[in-house]
Design a protein around this motif. Structure first.
Motif, short mmCIF file in Angstrom:
data_model
loop_
_atom_site.label_atom_id
_atom_site.label_comp_id
_atom_site.label_asym_id
_atom_site.label_seq_id
_atom_site.Cartn_x
_atom_site.Cartn_y
_atom_site.Cartn_z
N ALA A 22 0.83 -1.21 0.00
CA ALA A 22 0.00 0.00 0.00
C ALA A 22 0.87 1.26 0.00
N LEU A 23 1.95 1.25 0.78
CA LEU A 23 2.85 2.40 0.82
C LEU A 23 3.55 2.61 -0.53
N ILE A 24 3.99 1.54 -1.14
CA ILE A 24 4.67 1.64 -2.43
C ILE A 24 3.70 2.07 -3.52
N ASP A 25 2.49 1.53 -3.50
CA ASP A 25 1.49 1.93 -4.49
C ASP A 25 1.14 3.40 -4.34
N ALA A 197 -8.74 5.84 -10.53
CA ALA A 197 -9.60 5.60 -9.38
C ALA A 197 -8.85 5.91 -8.08
N ARG A 198 -7.59 5.52 -8.03
CA ARG A 198 -6.80 5.81 -6.83
C ARG A 198 -6.53 7.30 -6.68
N LEU A 199 -6.27 7.99 -7.79
CA LEU A 199 -6.10 9.44 -7.74
C LEU A 199 -7.38 10.10 -7.25
N ASP A 200 -8.52 9.64 -7.76
CA ASP A 200 -9.80 10.20 -7.31
C ASP A 200 -10.02 9.95 -5.82
N ALA A 201 -9.61 8.78 -5.34
CA ALA A 201 -9.74 8.49 -3.91
C ALA A 201 -8.89 9.46 -3.09
N LEU A 202 -7.67 9.72 -3.54
CA LEU A 202 -6.80 10.69 -2.86
C LEU A 202 -7.47 12.06 -2.83
N ASP A 267 -0.88 9.53 3.47
CA ASP A 267 -0.88 8.45 4.46
C ASP A 267 -2.24 7.77 4.50
N LEU A 268 -3.30 8.56 4.42
CA LEU A 268 -4.65 7.99 4.48
C LEU A 268 -5.00 7.26 3.19
N LEU A 269 -4.43 7.68 2.07
CA LEU A 269 -4.62 6.90 0.84
C LEU A 269 -3.99 5.52 0.99
N ALA A 270 -2.81 5.46 1.59
CA ALA A 270 -2.18 4.15 1.83
C ALA A 270 -3.08 3.30 2.72
N CYS A 272 -6.28 3.56 2.90
CA CYS A 272 -7.41 3.23 2.05
C CYS A 272 -7.09 2.03 1.15
N LEU A 273 -5.91 2.02 0.55
CA LEU A 273 -5.52 0.92 -0.32
C LEU A 273 -5.36 -0.38 0.46
N PHE A 274 -4.85 -0.28 1.68
CA PHE A 274 -4.72 -1.47 2.54
C PHE A 274 -6.09 -2.05 2.86
N LEU A 275 -7.01 -1.19 3.31
CA LEU A 275 -8.33 -1.66 3.65
C LEU A 275 -9.07 -2.21 2.43
N ASP A 276 -8.85 -1.58 1.29
CA ASP A 276 -9.49 -2.05 0.06
C ASP A 276 -9.06 -3.48 -0.26
N ARG A 277 -7.80 -3.79 -0.03
CA ARG A 277 -7.28 -5.12 -0.35
C ARG A 277 -7.84 -6.21 0.54
N ILE A 278 -8.12 -5.87 1.79
CA ILE A 278 -8.60 -6.91 2.71
C ILE A 278 -10.10 -6.81 2.96
N ASP A 279 -10.76 -5.80 2.41
CA ASP A 279 -12.17 -5.53 2.71
C ASP A 279 -13.06 -6.74 2.39
N GLY A 280 -13.67 -7.28 3.41
CA GLY A 280 -14.64 -8.34 3.23
C GLY A 280 -14.08 -9.70 2.94
#
Length: 282
Positions: A22-25, A197-202, A267-270, A272-280
């Motif tokens: 997530a940090l690297i992405d 999509a990730r830019l929009d999330a940021l 930091d919050l985007l990272a 967000c990406l972490f939670l997105d990967r494990i969500d559900g």
């Protein structure tokens, strides 16, 4: 397949992998306004993309150990909170050793460390809201061993009455759950492409966040420019549209002129990406 059961790795190792990914992405995502990305160093004179990668990789042992102690304790309480604080401080020192003293990911250690531990506590309950709630319960506990001097972010949070990184976590990461993740999913459904999509999330995170990094560097003028500029990009159609890209370029130039880098949003985007990967995942 369960996001936490891929490969022959332990749960702690897999969670550490996901946190570092997530940090690297986040670092690689381009073009981010006034932030380090594949184009350059943004508003930072002491950072570059290679350093961000090295910093992220240096934190893998800390994230792994945080997950391990969460599994070991098995419940939310002060002993776990204090163990996480100790590991986080040790991870920060490892980061600073790697970067030659440059603060690259201090805020991310706090946010992702809590989320990694929260995911490890109940690996069969990995919905974003459930993980964020467990992280919030951890963040609300007081670590008496934490150093007392206020960080730059905490100082400006007090000065402006803003919600700093600590409060964001204690509230269950509302900027991620209410802004970042919904926008990420919305842009995907609109077939904007993963990077857009990730830019929009940021940008969605930036529209409402009282980013203490921006406040520290550029005060209320910088914060207003960030929030209004990010909203303008989304209103123009997001980063996948030509009009949105023009607004994004304008926001980038404005924040660079103000030396205002939205590191808190990054930091919050990272997160967000972490939670997105494990969500559900179950």
């Amino acid at each position: 397949m369960h996001a936490l059961k891929l490969y022959k790795l332990t749960l702690a190792e897999r969670l550490a992998d996901l946190a570092v990914d997530a940090l690297i992405d986040e670092a690689d995502l381009s073009p981010k306004p006034a932030l380090v990305d594949r184009r350059g160093n943004g508003a930072h004179s002491d950072l570059h993309l290679g350093l961000m990668h090295a910093s992220a990789l240096s934190l893998w042992p800390a994230f792994k150990e945080m997950a391990e102690v969460a599994i070991e304790w098995g419940q939310i309480g002060l002993p776990l909170r204090e163990a996480l604080g100790r590991i986080g401080r040790e991870g920060e020192q490892a980061m600073l050793t790697t970067t030659g003293g440059v603060n690259t990911h201090r805020g991310a250690i706090w946010a992702l460390g809590l989320l990694v531990a929260a995911a490890a506590l109940e690996p069969e309950s990995t919905g974003a809201g459930a993980v964020a709630l467990r992280a919030a319960r951890l963040a609300l506990l007081n670590d008496c061993h934490a150093p007392q001097p206020l960080s730059h972010g905490a100082q400006v949070a007090q000065r402006y009455g803003a919600r700093g990184a600590r409060e964001e976590a204690q509230l269950g990461f509302p900027s991620v759950l209410q802004r970042g993740l919904p926008q990420l999913k919305k842009s995907r459904l609109q077939h904007h492409g993963e990077q857009n999509a990730r830019l929009d999330a940021l940008l969605a995170i930036m529209t409402d966040l009282a980013d203490t990094c921006v406040l520290y560097r550029a005060g209320l003028e910088g914060l207003l420019a960030m929030q209004q500029g990010a909203q303008a990009v989304l209103d123009a159609g997001g980063s996948a549209s030509l009009a949105g890209r023009r607004q994004l370029h304008e926001l980038d130039q404005q924040l660079l002129a103000l030396n205002a880098s939205p590191g808190g949003a990054a930091d919050l985007l990272a997160a967000c990406l972490f939670l997105d990967r494990i969500d559900g995942a179950s």
